[in-house]
Design a protein around this motif. Structure first.
Motif, PDB file in Angstrom:
ATOM      1  N   LYS A 143      54.427 148.099  82.617  1.00  0.00           N
ATOM      2  CA  LYS A 143      54.902 146.720  82.619  1.00  0.00           C
ATOM      3  C   LYS A 143      56.380 146.622  82.991  1.00  0.00           C
ATOM      4  CE  LYS A 143      55.919 146.724  77.641  1.00  0.00           C
ATOM      5  NZ  LYS A 143      55.648 146.042  76.351  1.00  0.00           N
ATOM      6  N   GLU A 144      57.142 147.697  82.818  1.00  0.00           N
ATOM      7  CA  GLU A 144      58.576 147.659  83.128  1.00  0.00           C
ATOM      8  C   GLU A 144      58.857 147.405  84.600  1.00  0.00           C
ATOM      9  OE1 GLU A 144      58.174 150.486  79.585  1.00  0.00           O
ATOM     10  OE2 GLU A 144      57.059 149.986  81.425  1.00  0.00           O
ATOM     11  N   VAL A 145      57.901 147.647  85.476  1.00  0.00           N
ATOM     12  CA  VAL A 145      58.146 147.479  86.916  1.00  0.00           C
ATOM     13  C   VAL A 145      57.336 146.336  87.503  1.00  0.00           C
ATOM     14  CG1 VAL A 145      58.751 149.904  87.205  1.00  0.00           C
ATOM     15  CG2 VAL A 145      56.379 149.190  87.546  1.00  0.00           C
ATOM     16  N   ARG A 146      56.807 145.461  86.669  1.00  0.00           N
ATOM     17  CA  ARG A 146      55.969 144.369  87.170  1.00  0.00           C
ATOM     18  C   ARG A 146      56.730 143.344  88.002  1.00  0.00           C
ATOM     19  NH1 ARG A 146      50.897 144.463  84.599  1.00  0.00           N
ATOM     20  NH2 ARG A 146      50.423 146.683  84.489  1.00  0.00           N
ATOM     21  N   MET A 147      58.073 143.392  87.996  1.00  0.00           N
ATOM     22  CA  MET A 147      58.882 142.488  88.817  1.00  0.00           C
ATOM     23  C   MET A 147      59.766 143.270  89.787  1.00  0.00           C
ATOM     24  SD  MET A 147      57.964 139.476  87.945  1.00  0.00           S
ATOM     25  CE  MET A 147      59.254 138.439  88.638  1.00  0.00           C
ATOM     26  N   CYS A 148      59.390 144.488  90.101  1.00  0.00           N
ATOM     27  CA  CYS A 148      60.213 145.354  90.934  1.00  0.00           C
ATOM     28  C   CYS A 148      59.683 145.458  92.362  1.00  0.00           C
ATOM     29  CB  CYS A 148      60.295 146.754  90.318  1.00  0.00           C
ATOM     30  SG  CYS A 148      61.380 146.893  88.890  1.00  0.00           S
ATOM     31  N   HIS A 149      60.559 145.943  93.219  1.00  0.00           N
ATOM     32  CA  HIS A 149      60.243 146.274  94.603  1.00  0.00           C
ATOM     33  C   HIS A 149      60.149 147.788  94.683  1.00  0.00           C
ATOM     34  CE1 HIS A 149      61.896 146.493  99.018  1.00  0.00           C
ATOM     35  NE2 HIS A 149      60.641 146.860  98.935  1.00  0.00           N
ATOM     36  N   LEU A 150      59.007 148.320  95.116  1.00  0.00           N
ATOM     37  CA  LEU A 150      58.827 149.764  95.278  1.00  0.00           C
ATOM     38  C   LEU A 150      59.280 150.143  96.680  1.00  0.00           C
ATOM     39  CD1 LEU A 150      55.321 150.186  93.583  1.00  0.00           C
ATOM     40  CD2 LEU A 150      57.600 150.054  92.532  1.00  0.00           C
ATOM     41  N   THR A 151      60.299 151.013  96.765  1.00  0.00           N
ATOM     42  CA  THR A 151      60.949 151.257  98.045  1.00  0.00           C
ATOM     43  C   THR A 151      60.588 152.579  98.697  1.00  0.00           C
ATOM     44  OG1 THR A 151      62.898 152.178  96.928  1.00  0.00           O
ATOM     45  CG2 THR A 151      62.900 149.805  97.407  1.00  0.00           C
ATOM     46  N   ARG A 152      60.430 153.650  97.906  1.00  0.00           N
ATOM     47  CA  ARG A 152      60.162 154.969  98.464  1.00  0.00           C
ATOM     48  C   ARG A 152      59.098 155.681  97.635  1.00  0.00           C
ATOM     49  NH1 ARG A 152      62.007 155.968 103.424  1.00  0.00           N
ATOM     50  NH2 ARG A 152      62.590 158.133 102.996  1.00  0.00           N
ATOM     51  N   VAL A 153      58.316 156.544  98.306  1.00  0.00           N
ATOM     52  CA  VAL A 153      57.283 157.315  97.626  1.00  0.00           C
ATOM     53  C   VAL A 153      57.219 158.709  98.238  1.00  0.00           C
ATOM     54  CG1 VAL A 153      55.486 156.419  99.177  1.00  0.00           C
ATOM     55  CG2 VAL A 153      54.833 157.402  96.966  1.00  0.00           C
ATOM     56  N   ASP A 154      56.958 159.715  97.389  1.00  0.00           N
ATOM     57  CA  ASP A 154      56.715 161.066  97.882  1.00  0.00           C
ATOM     58  C   ASP A 154      55.809 161.784  96.889  1.00  0.00           C
ATOM     59  OD1 ASP A 154      56.930 163.036  99.813  1.00  0.00           O
ATOM     60  OD2 ASP A 154      58.523 164.076  98.744  1.00  0.00           O
ATOM     61  N   ALA A 155      55.096 162.799  97.368  1.00  0.00           N
ATOM     62  CA  ALA A 155      54.154 163.525  96.532  1.00  0.00           C
ATOM     63  C   ALA A 155      54.035 164.960  97.020  1.00  0.00           C
ATOM     64  CB  ALA A 155      52.779 162.849  96.551  1.00  0.00           C
ATOM     65  N   SER A 156      53.933 165.899  96.072  1.00  0.00           N
ATOM     66  CA  SER A 156      53.678 167.293  96.422  1.00  0.00           C
ATOM     67  C   SER A 156      52.218 167.644  96.253  1.00  0.00           C
ATOM     68  CB  SER A 156      54.537 168.225  95.559  1.00  0.00           C
ATOM     69  OG  SER A 156      54.188 168.091  94.186  1.00  0.00           O
ATOM     70  N   ASP A 157      51.509 166.906  95.393  1.00  0.00           N
ATOM     71  CA  ASP A 157      50.091 167.086  95.152  1.00  0.00           C
ATOM     72  C   ASP A 157      49.601 165.842  94.420  1.00  0.00           C
ATOM     73  OD1 ASP A 157      50.156 167.641  92.103  1.00  0.00           O
ATOM     74  OD2 ASP A 157      51.546 169.127  92.905  1.00  0.00           O
ATOM     75  N   PRO A 158      48.280 165.684  94.228  1.00  0.00           N
ATOM     76  CA  PRO A 158      47.781 164.466  93.585  1.00  0.00           C
ATOM     77  C   PRO A 158      48.273 164.263  92.155  1.00  0.00           C
ATOM     78  CG  PRO A 158      46.015 165.558  94.776  1.00  0.00           C
ATOM     79  CD  PRO A 158      47.172 166.510  94.774  1.00  0.00           C
ATOM     80  N   GLY A 159      48.808 165.312  91.522  1.00  0.00           N
ATOM     81  CA  GLY A 159      49.322 165.185  90.165  1.00  0.00           C
ATOM     82  C   GLY A 159      50.827 165.170  90.078  1.00  0.00           C
ATOM     83  N   ASN A 160      51.514 164.910  91.199  1.00  0.00           N
ATOM     84  CA  ASN A 160      52.982 164.860  91.194  1.00  0.00           C
ATOM     85  C   ASN A 160      53.450 163.867  92.255  1.00  0.00           C
ATOM     86  OD1 ASN A 160      55.603 165.677  90.293  1.00  0.00           O
ATOM     87  ND2 ASN A 160      55.797 166.974  92.099  1.00  0.00           N
ATOM     88  N   VAL A 161      53.356 162.588  91.910  1.00  0.00           N
ATOM     89  CA  VAL A 161      53.720 161.494  92.824  1.00  0.00           C
ATOM     90  C   VAL A 161      54.898 160.747  92.222  1.00  0.00           C
ATOM     91  CG1 VAL A 161      52.875 159.482  94.085  1.00  0.00           C
ATOM     92  CG2 VAL A 161      51.274 161.289  93.409  1.00  0.00           C
ATOM     93  N   TRP A 162      55.926 160.488  93.032  1.00  0.00           N
ATOM     94  CA  TRP A 162      57.138 159.817  92.570  1.00  0.00           C
ATOM     95  C   TRP A 162      57.402 158.578  93.418  1.00  0.00           C
ATOM     96  CZ3 TRP A 162      59.838 161.818  88.369  1.00  0.00           C
ATOM     97  CH2 TRP A 162      59.473 163.102  87.971  1.00  0.00           C
ATOM     98  N   VAL A 163      57.855 157.504  92.767  1.00  0.00           N
ATOM     99  CA  VAL A 163      58.136 156.234  93.451  1.00  0.00           C
ATOM    100  C   VAL A 163      59.436 155.653  92.918  1.00  0.00           C
ATOM    101  CG1 VAL A 163      57.346 153.874  93.851  1.00  0.00           C
ATOM    102  CG2 VAL A 163      55.675 155.741  93.795  1.00  0.00           C
ATOM    103  N   ILE A 164      60.299 155.185  93.811  1.00  0.00           N
ATOM    104  CA  ILE A 164      61.530 154.501  93.414  1.00  0.00           C
ATOM    105  C   ILE A 164      61.253 153.014  93.277  1.00  0.00           C
ATOM    106  CG2 ILE A 164      63.831 153.816  94.197  1.00  0.00           C
ATOM    107  CD1 ILE A 164      64.191 156.556  95.353  1.00  0.00           C
ATOM    108  N   ALA A 165      61.699 152.429  92.159  1.00  0.00           N
ATOM    109  CA  ALA A 165      61.504 151.002  91.878  1.00  0.00           C
ATOM    110  C   ALA A 165      62.861 150.328  91.729  1.00  0.00           C
ATOM    111  CB  ALA A 165      60.691 150.819  90.596  1.00  0.00           C
ATOM    112  N   HIS A 166      63.103 149.276  92.519  1.00  0.00           N
ATOM    113  CA  HIS A 166      64.317 148.474  92.435  1.00  0.00           C
ATOM    114  C   HIS A 166      63.968 147.090  91.901  1.00  0.00           C
ATOM    115  CE1 HIS A 166      66.775 150.918  95.643  1.00  0.00           C
ATOM    116  NE2 HIS A 166      66.574 151.575  94.525  1.00  0.00           N
ATOM    117  N   ASP A 167      64.845 146.547  91.069  1.00  0.00           N
ATOM    118  CA  ASP A 167      64.665 145.185  90.576  1.00  0.00           C
ATOM    119  C   ASP A 167      65.675 144.275  91.271  1.00  0.00           C
ATOM    120  OD1 ASP A 167      64.426 142.803  89.220  1.00  0.00           O
ATOM    121  OD2 ASP A 167      64.153 143.737  87.271  1.00  0.00           O
TER     122      ASP A 167
END
Length: 399
Positions: A143-167
């Motif tokens: 819920k902390e990112v329900r008003m955010c803009h997701l700008t970047r994403v990267d992943a090394s495998d299906p169990g390690n995905v990272w996303v940057i969230a800007h408000d």
């Protein structure tokens, strides 16, 4: 009409029908050559039995086993495969914008962005590819990112995905992580780029670099303001962006690159054209093929609002400027044939005509008009499948 004549006409009709059936592919589409359509062809084989380092590595730099390409009638061309609609149920104008895409194989990929309302307010946009179709997965986000803009994403495998969230509304920025089961949120991280590494590790970048070793974050000095990064391995990472330099009565952005050797970050010199120094210039994309071939690209804005490209190639010892015309370059990828693809924007876009793809294999550069806006691109292991995103669309290219 005689009975023998009728019998002969029936025999001819049956022959014609059987010929048509034999000329159809597995999906029932008629092939002009009478052979199976491309969707029924044998899987594409990599160009060599032993792919180069760049073909074995994903965007995150981890080693992956090349997967045979899916076959399709669209092989060899870009095709829109997903379009995100806005929501006007409350008669509120809404714009949709995909900003980045990451893939860890033929059957797993993620695209991120935002949905913005005319009455102010933003919602995150997150879609996932499961090997068959793209689907929205926003309900799984904290819920902390329900008003955010997701700008970047990267992943090394299906169990390690990272996303940057800007408000954009002044709330708290953060970083999202997917462990294969659920999404979690780390607040207070205003960064521009994220890079996933094996073992649950990651780097984030902006005006500083932060490294996550799987349990805690540590800050690391870095000599540039990073906009994009890619790893050949955890001990061999390239980052590109810009630095500020005195310019007239103020400062200007100058393109810059840095390299991590497993111990520290150091800046690698770039030659800069005078025309680019006159305006803020940055590098927005990097593609590391191997230790002797790395591409870095970006651009600058002219006084009349048009975008112009800058492109460099690392030869193992220094950066060399590459002459290319077109718009600002915002994404780089490489397909299984070794061809380089660059997503470009020619000017502040007000429609699909502002976007072009530049590509070069063994010959000169070619300009390709995509079926939808593309601002970010990525490839799967081996480069047999490329994804591109921009505006409200996700596009695919198969070799």
């Amino acid at each position: 009409m005689g009975q023998s004549k009728i019998t002969e006409m029936k025999r001819v009709a049956v022959c014609v029908i059987m010929s048509l059936v034999a000329a159809c592919g597995a999906n029932g589409e008629l092939s002009g050559s009478g052979t199976p359509s491309r969707s029924a062809a044998a899987p594409h084989e990599p160009p060599s039995a032993r792919p180069s380092l760049g073909e074995q590595l994903g965007r995150d730099g981890t080693t992956k086993t090349p997967v045979p390409a899916q076959t399709s009638r669209s092989a060899g061309r870009w095709k829109v495969v997903y379009r995100q609609k806005g929501d006007d149920r409350e008669q509120v104008f809404q714009s949709v914008m995909f900003t980045d895409v990451a893939a860890v194989g033929e059957d797993r990929a993620w695209a991120v962005g935002e949905r913005a309302y005319s009455t102010a307010g933003h919602e995150p946009l997150l879609a996932e590819w499961d090997g068959r179709r793209w689907r929205k997965v926003m309900d799984a986000l904290p819920k902390e990112v329900r008003m955010c803009h997701l700008t970047r994403v990267d992943a090394s495998d299906p169990g390690n995905v990272w996303v940057i969230a800007h408000d954009p509304e002044g709330g708290e920025d953060g970083l999202l992580h997917f462990d294969g089961q659920r999404w979690s949120h780390t607040p207070g991280m205003r960064q521009e780029e994220v890079l996933a590494l094996p073992g649950g590790r990651a780097w984030t970048f902006g005006r500083k670099a932060r490294y996550f070793d799987g349990s805690r974050w540590t800050d690391h000095p870095i000599p540039i303001n990073v906009q994009a990064a890619q790893a050949l391995s955890p001990e061999s990472i390239w980052a590109v962006g810009e630095v500020s330099t005195p310019c007239g009565r103020g400062t200007c952005g100058v393109p810059a690159a840095a390299y991590f050797d497993g111990r520290s970050w150091r800046r690698t010199p770039l030659s800069v054209a005078e025309s680019a120094v006159s305006f803020d210039t940055t590098l927005k994309a990097v593609l590391a093929v191997d230790g002797d071939k790395v591409w870095a690209a970006g651009g600058f804005t002219t006084p009349d609002g048009a975008f112009r490209p800058v492109l460099y190639q690392w030869n193992g010892g220094s950066w060399q400027a590459v002459n290319v015309s077109g718009g600002q370059i915002t994404g780089l990828a490489r397909d299984s044939r070794g061809a380089l693809w660059a997503a470009t924007t020619r000017w502040t876009p007000e429609g699909p005509d502002g976007y072009r793809l530049l590509t070069r294999g063994d010959g000169p550069w070619r300009s390709v008009r995509p079926p939808g806006p593309i601002t970010a691109v990525t490839q799967t292991a081996g480069g047999t499948l490329l994804w591109g995103v921009g505006g409200d669309t996700i596009v695919r290219y198969m070799t």
